[in-house]
Write a protein that holds these residues in place. Structure first.
Motif, PDB file in Angstrom:
ATOM      1  N   VAL A   1     -18.431  21.526  61.402  1.00 44.52           N
ATOM      2  CA  VAL A   1     -17.238  22.266  61.011  1.00 44.52           C
ATOM      3  C   VAL A   1     -16.078  21.710  61.821  1.00 44.52           C
ATOM      4  CG1 VAL A   1     -16.131  24.517  60.818  1.00 44.52           C
ATOM      5  CG2 VAL A   1     -18.617  24.329  60.563  1.00 44.52           C
ATOM      6  N   LEU A   2     -15.127  21.059  61.157  1.00 41.81           N
ATOM      7  CA  LEU A   2     -14.005  20.422  61.838  1.00 41.81           C
ATOM      8  C   LEU A   2     -12.691  20.915  61.252  1.00 41.81           C
ATOM      9  CD1 LEU A   2     -16.327  18.468  62.716  1.00 41.81           C
ATOM     10  CD2 LEU A   2     -14.677  16.605  62.541  1.00 41.81           C
ATOM     11  N   MET A   3     -11.750  21.220  62.161  1.00 41.07           N
ATOM     12  CA  MET A   3     -10.381  21.494  61.732  1.00 41.07           C
ATOM     13  C   MET A   3      -9.573  20.213  61.874  1.00 41.07           C
ATOM     14  SD  MET A   3      -9.115  25.343  62.688  1.00 41.07           S
ATOM     15  CE  MET A   3      -9.101  25.154  64.453  1.00 41.07           C
ATOM     16  N   ASP A   4      -8.765  19.919  60.863  1.00 43.25           N
ATOM     17  CA  ASP A   4      -8.031  18.654  60.813  1.00 43.25           C
ATOM     18  C   ASP A   4      -6.576  18.863  61.223  1.00 43.25           C
ATOM     19  OD1 ASP A   4      -6.936  16.212  60.300  1.00 43.25           O
ATOM     20  OD2 ASP A   4      -7.614  16.077  58.220  1.00 43.25           O
ATOM     21  N   PRO A   5      -6.178  18.361  62.399  1.00 43.03           N
ATOM     22  CA  PRO A   5      -4.790  18.565  62.869  1.00 43.03           C
ATOM     23  C   PRO A   5      -3.760  17.775  62.075  1.00 43.03           C
ATOM     24  CG  PRO A   5      -5.950  17.069  64.337  1.00 43.03           C
ATOM     25  CD  PRO A   5      -6.972  17.569  63.348  1.00 43.03           C
ATOM     26  N   GLU A   6      -4.215  16.890  61.163  1.00 41.42           N
ATOM     27  CA  GLU A   6      -3.272  16.127  60.348  1.00 41.42           C
ATOM     28  C   GLU A   6      -3.220  16.625  58.904  1.00 41.42           C
ATOM     29  OE1 GLU A   6      -3.615  11.932  60.599  1.00 41.42           O
ATOM     30  OE2 GLU A   6      -3.715  11.909  62.797  1.00 41.42           O
ATOM     31  N   ASP A   7      -4.034  17.628  58.577  1.00 47.30           N
ATOM     32  CA  ASP A   7      -3.989  18.244  57.249  1.00 47.30           C
ATOM     33  C   ASP A   7      -3.420  19.651  57.442  1.00 47.30           C
ATOM     34  OD1 ASP A   7      -4.319  19.156  54.695  1.00 47.30           O
ATOM     35  OD2 ASP A   7      -6.440  18.631  54.521  1.00 47.30           O
ATOM     36  N   VAL A   8      -2.086  19.712  57.525  1.00 41.88           N
ATOM     37  CA  VAL A   8      -1.390  20.929  57.927  1.00 41.88           C
ATOM     38  C   VAL A   8      -0.463  21.379  56.802  1.00 41.88           C
ATOM     39  CG1 VAL A   8       0.075  21.976  59.697  1.00 41.88           C
ATOM     40  CG2 VAL A   8      -1.453  20.086  60.305  1.00 41.88           C
ATOM     41  N   ASP A   9      -0.461  22.692  56.508  1.00 42.47           N
ATOM     42  CA  ASP A   9       0.431  23.206  55.470  1.00 42.47           C
ATOM     43  C   ASP A   9       1.736  23.704  56.074  1.00 42.47           C
ATOM     44  OD1 ASP A   9      -0.012  25.732  56.560  1.00 42.47           O
ATOM     45  OD2 ASP A   9      -1.345  26.405  54.948  1.00 42.47           O
ATOM     46  N   ASP A  10       2.585  24.295  55.239  1.00 39.22           N
ATOM     47  CA  ASP A  10       3.913  24.722  55.692  1.00 39.22           C
ATOM     48  C   ASP A  10       3.858  25.847  56.708  1.00 39.22           C
ATOM     49  OD1 ASP A  10       5.003  22.847  54.002  1.00 39.22           O
ATOM     50  OD2 ASP A  10       5.402  24.277  52.372  1.00 39.22           O
ATOM     51  N   ASP A  11       2.740  26.583  56.776  1.00 39.18           N
ATOM     52  CA  ASP A  11       2.599  27.675  57.740  1.00 39.18           C
ATOM     53  C   ASP A  11       1.945  27.219  59.033  1.00 39.18           C
ATOM     54  OD1 ASP A  11       3.692  29.601  55.991  1.00 39.18           O
ATOM     55  OD2 ASP A  11       1.765  29.813  54.971  1.00 39.18           O
ATOM     56  N   GLY A  12       1.715  25.910  59.147  1.00 36.93           N
ATOM     57  CA  GLY A  12       1.078  25.406  60.356  1.00 36.93           C
ATOM     58  C   GLY A  12      -0.425  25.539  60.366  1.00 36.93           C
ATOM     59  N   GLU A  13      -1.004  25.881  59.217  1.00 32.84           N
ATOM     60  CA  GLU A  13      -2.458  26.029  59.139  1.00 32.84           C
ATOM     61  C   GLU A  13      -3.134  24.663  58.997  1.00 32.84           C
ATOM     62  OE1 GLU A  13      -4.153  28.561  59.691  1.00 32.84           O
ATOM     63  OE2 GLU A  13      -2.987  30.352  59.221  1.00 32.84           O
ATOM     64  N   TRP A  14      -4.239  24.474  59.712  1.00 34.94           N
ATOM     65  CA  TRP A  14      -5.031  23.262  59.604  1.00 34.94           C
ATOM     66  C   TRP A  14      -6.150  23.493  58.586  1.00 34.94           C
ATOM     67  CZ3 TRP A  14      -6.318  21.564  65.336  1.00 34.94           C
ATOM     68  CH2 TRP A  14      -5.123  21.524  66.078  1.00 34.94           C
ATOM     69  N   ALA A  15      -6.373  22.519  57.745  1.00 36.19           N
ATOM     70  CA  ALA A  15      -7.510  22.611  56.833  1.00 36.19           C
ATOM     71  C   ALA A  15      -8.805  22.484  57.625  1.00 36.19           C
ATOM     72  CB  ALA A  15      -7.434  21.513  55.783  1.00 36.19           C
ATOM     73  N   VAL A  16      -9.844  23.144  57.120  1.00 33.31           N
ATOM     74  CA  VAL A  16     -11.173  23.091  57.739  1.00 33.31           C
ATOM     75  C   VAL A  16     -12.096  22.316  56.809  1.00 33.31           C
ATOM     76  CG1 VAL A  16     -13.138  24.441  58.578  1.00 33.31           C
ATOM     77  CG2 VAL A  16     -10.794  25.286  58.905  1.00 33.31           C
ATOM     78  N   TYR A  17     -12.901  21.411  57.366  1.00 31.59           N
ATOM     79  CA  TYR A  17     -13.850  20.618  56.588  1.00 31.59           C
ATOM     80  C   TYR A  17     -15.268  20.896  57.097  1.00 31.59           C
ATOM     81  CZ  TYR A  17      -9.989  17.963  54.604  1.00 31.59           C
ATOM     82  OH  TYR A  17      -8.860  17.594  53.934  1.00 31.59           O
TER      83      TYR A  17
END
Length: 660
Positions: A141-157
């Motif tokens: 389970v990894l959070m991606d600091p470069e896959d960020v939305d307008d609310d500052g949320e990181w996508a999780v893979y």
């Protein structure tokens, strides 16, 4: 404030924890941590202080995304996130992955100079991602600091070795945790007799929504019903998949539609088995064992019925025969459709839909008709929406606007490019005042078999021949030549589809004619027009012909009244041609190479003159009766040669013949 920061994490996590505790069998042996969590009815840990969160951010060198930060304020980590992550990181355990798994190297091996940015970013994820799994079943389970939305949320893979799939993306940490709660429910709903009944506030709420969705779907509210059923399906709630699949199938969404929980119920099998089998037949020609997988839980009797239905679908002999007034309308619709009346057939079905009776409470709409070889071609996504939007089974509501007709009417559509631009030439015969069944008797040699009709109940006997069972023109051509051993330029016997060409006319249509050879061409109009009128059109005006051509002939009472042929810039004519069809009006002022411009106005003029029409949908996408005509060319004369190809396998033998 974003949705993720406004989310009530504590209520969500408390509910999840209680559901997990109640789902555990009393006799199951657990480790000390899980047993303590069960007794406390809490899968989490004490909340992380602001100082601990700030220290974590300083250690990582990054500000945490909002939803994960808010989660930590309620629980500094989590146990049993779904079925395969046993411990999820809190402030002390989250760390940069730095390719610990080696997956960056594995993904990089598949990169080349053609790889796009998304593929390269996927490979680099395993170097830059923040790892949240601490203990798991080979699941990362990894959070991606470069896959960020307008609310500052990181996508999780998430990635699991045993899933053999690319990483699954979750929009943010909140979405990931909701998906894990859903996964816990999905697994719990399938635990069978190994534990306590899996029932809780979530399951009861979802089951109530399934029932509401069922009633909404019957009342025409399929969109909200589909959404609710999809949500319940994600939690593996009973009936949700079977009900939702009925909606999806009518929308043309056939992938992974198995009518789970319902197709094996004897009440619904007659309606749900045929479309499932038909889709299997459409995609599978050899491995019928997969049908057993699609019918999980079926007994021997049902599997026997499934394979019997499969044979009928493949042979084109399956017939949808519901009972009652709706069944009578189905018969009328089939009769219309098999002669090309697709739009009239559809309206017949829709007008009768209020008379339709479901086979049980979980039957949302008539479905087996999509497996009927004649009726199935009527379905489009737009028509599926119309059917689903129509109140039925005693429900009331506002009827939807009718879906647009599929046939434009007239003949001018033949001038439009077809899909793939394959229709460079075509020809057809129109006969006035006769039924399509009579055309073989007018267009084949007396006593001939018209090319050999297929055996079966669906064959139709004309005056002197047999019409093949309804099939697509492609299938008809393949069937007619499959066993043919000799091909000759001596004659030109056309495989034609037949049907009604408007109110007063019947048609015989060939969309792949042989090359036009004017010196030997004999119009079939005279023979077809005995006792009535008949017209022949043969067009080759599209680019690709060395000499663009167009022929029209009109006969009455067995004698040709007028005709003209345009070929290579020249017009040959006979008889008194009506002013509306005067060929010089269409070809007289055309520049060289512009013959195709005459096709549409010519076809429009023919439509106005005779009031005839050809059914585009039936000819391009439907199934019609077919037969093979007599030759459209005269026999070779003295000094004329011809070629014969005899397919004596192997190899093919070529023979040249002719008259001295």
């Amino acid at each position: 404030m974003t949705d993720s920061t406004a989310f009530d994490w504590r209520s969500f996590l408390l509910k999840w924890s209680g559901e997990w505790a109640d789902s555990l069998p009393e006799s199951e042996t657990r480790d000390a941590d899980d047993e303590a969590a069960r007794q406390a009815r809490w899968l989490g840990f004490p909340p992380a202080s602001e100082e601990r969160i700030a220290a974590m951010e300083e250690r990582l060198g990054r500000q945490l995304p909002p939803s994960y930060r808010e989660f930590l304020k309620v629980s500094d980590g989590w146990r049993n996130a779904g079925g395969f992550v046993w411990l999820l990181a809190g402030t002390g355990d989250a760390r940069w992955h730095n390719n610990e798994s080696g997956l960056a190297d594995m993904y990089a091996e598949h990169l080349d100079e053609d790889s796009g940015p998304e593929e390269r970013r996927e490979a680099d994820l395993w170097r830059r991602g923040l790892q949240l799994d601490v203990e798991s079943d080979v699941t990362y389970v990894l959070m991606d600091p470069e896959d960020v939305d307008d609310d500052g949320e990181w996508a999780v893979y998430t990635w699991s070795s045993w899933r053999a799939e690319p990483p699954e993306r979750h929009a943010n940490f909140l979405a990931f945790m909701r998906d894990m709660h859903r996964e816990f429910h999905s697994l719990g709903a399938r635990q069978g007799d190994t534990g306590p009944v899996f029932a809780n506030d979530t399951t009861r709420e979802l089951d109530a929504r399934v029932e509401e969705a069922r009633l909404a779907a019957l009342g025409g509210g399929w969109e909200q019903a589909e959404k609710a059923l999809d949500e319940a399906k994600g939690y593996s709630r009973p009936r949700a998949a079977g009900l939702g699949d009925q909606i999806r199938r009518l929308l043309g969404k056939t992938y992974m539609v198995y009518f789970e929980d319902l197709v094996t119920d004897p009440r619904y099998t007659p309606e749900l088995l045929p479309p499932l089998v038909a889709e299997h037949a459409r995609h599978t020609n050899w491995d019928d064992a997969t049908l057993r997988f699609q019918l999980r839980g079926a007994d021997d009797e049902l599997m026997s019925l499934a394979f019997e239905t499969l044979d009928q679908v493949r042979n084109g002999t399956y017939r949808y025969t519901p009972a009652g007034p709706f069944g009578e309308a189905v018969d009328r619709a089939r009769e219309l459709a098999r002669w090309g009346g697709s739009d009239a057939a559809w309206r017949t079905l829709m007008d009768a839909l209020p008379l339709w009776e479901p086979l049980g409470p979980d039957h949302l709409a008539p479905l087996a008709w999509v497996a009927d070889p004649v009726l199935g071609q009527l379905l489009t996504p737009e028509r599926g929406r119309e059917l689903l939007s129509t109140p039925r089974a005693g429900r009331t509501g506002t009827p939807p606007s009718p879906a647009a007709n599929l046939d434009p009417g007239g003949l001018a559509w033949l001038a439009e490019p077809d899909r793939g631009n394959n229709r460079t030439s075509y020809r057809f015969v129109l006969v006035e005042g006769v039924h399509p069944e009579e055309l073989p008797g007018r267009l084949t040699d007396a006593g001939g078999d018209g090319g050999g009709g297929m055996n079966g109940d669906a064959d139709v006997h004309g005056a002197d021949t047999v019409l093949n069972a309804p099939m697509t023109l492609w299938d008809a051509r393949h069937t007619s030549t499959a066993d043919q051993r000799e091909f000759s330029s001596y004659d030109d016997r056309a495989l034609v589809a037949v049907g009604r060409a408007g109110t007063d006319w019947s048609f015989a249509f060939d969309d792949r004619p042989a090359p036009f050879h004017r010196p030997r061409f004999v119009s079939p109009a005279a023979a077809a027009g005995v006792g009535t009128r008949a017209m022949v059109v043969w067009s080759g005006l599209r680019p690709g012909h060395r000499k663009p051509f167009f022929h029209l002939s009109m006969a009455e009472d067995g004698a040709e009244r007028y005709a003209f042929t345009y070929e290579g810039g020249e017009i040959r004519r006979s008889g008194e041609i009506p002013e509306a069809l005067e060929p010089t009006r269409f070809f007289g002022d055309l520049a060289e190479g512009a013959a195709a411009e005459a096709e549409r106005p010519l076809l429009e003029a023919v439509t106005r003159e005779f009031g005839a029409s050809l059914p585009r949908h039936a000819l391009t996408s439907g199934r019609l009766h077919t037969f093979t005509t007599r030759s459209w060319t005269r026999p070779p004369g003295q000094g004329e040669t011809y070629t014969v190809v005899r397919r004596d396998p192997p190899p093919a033998q070529w023979t040249t013949g002719g008259h001295p």
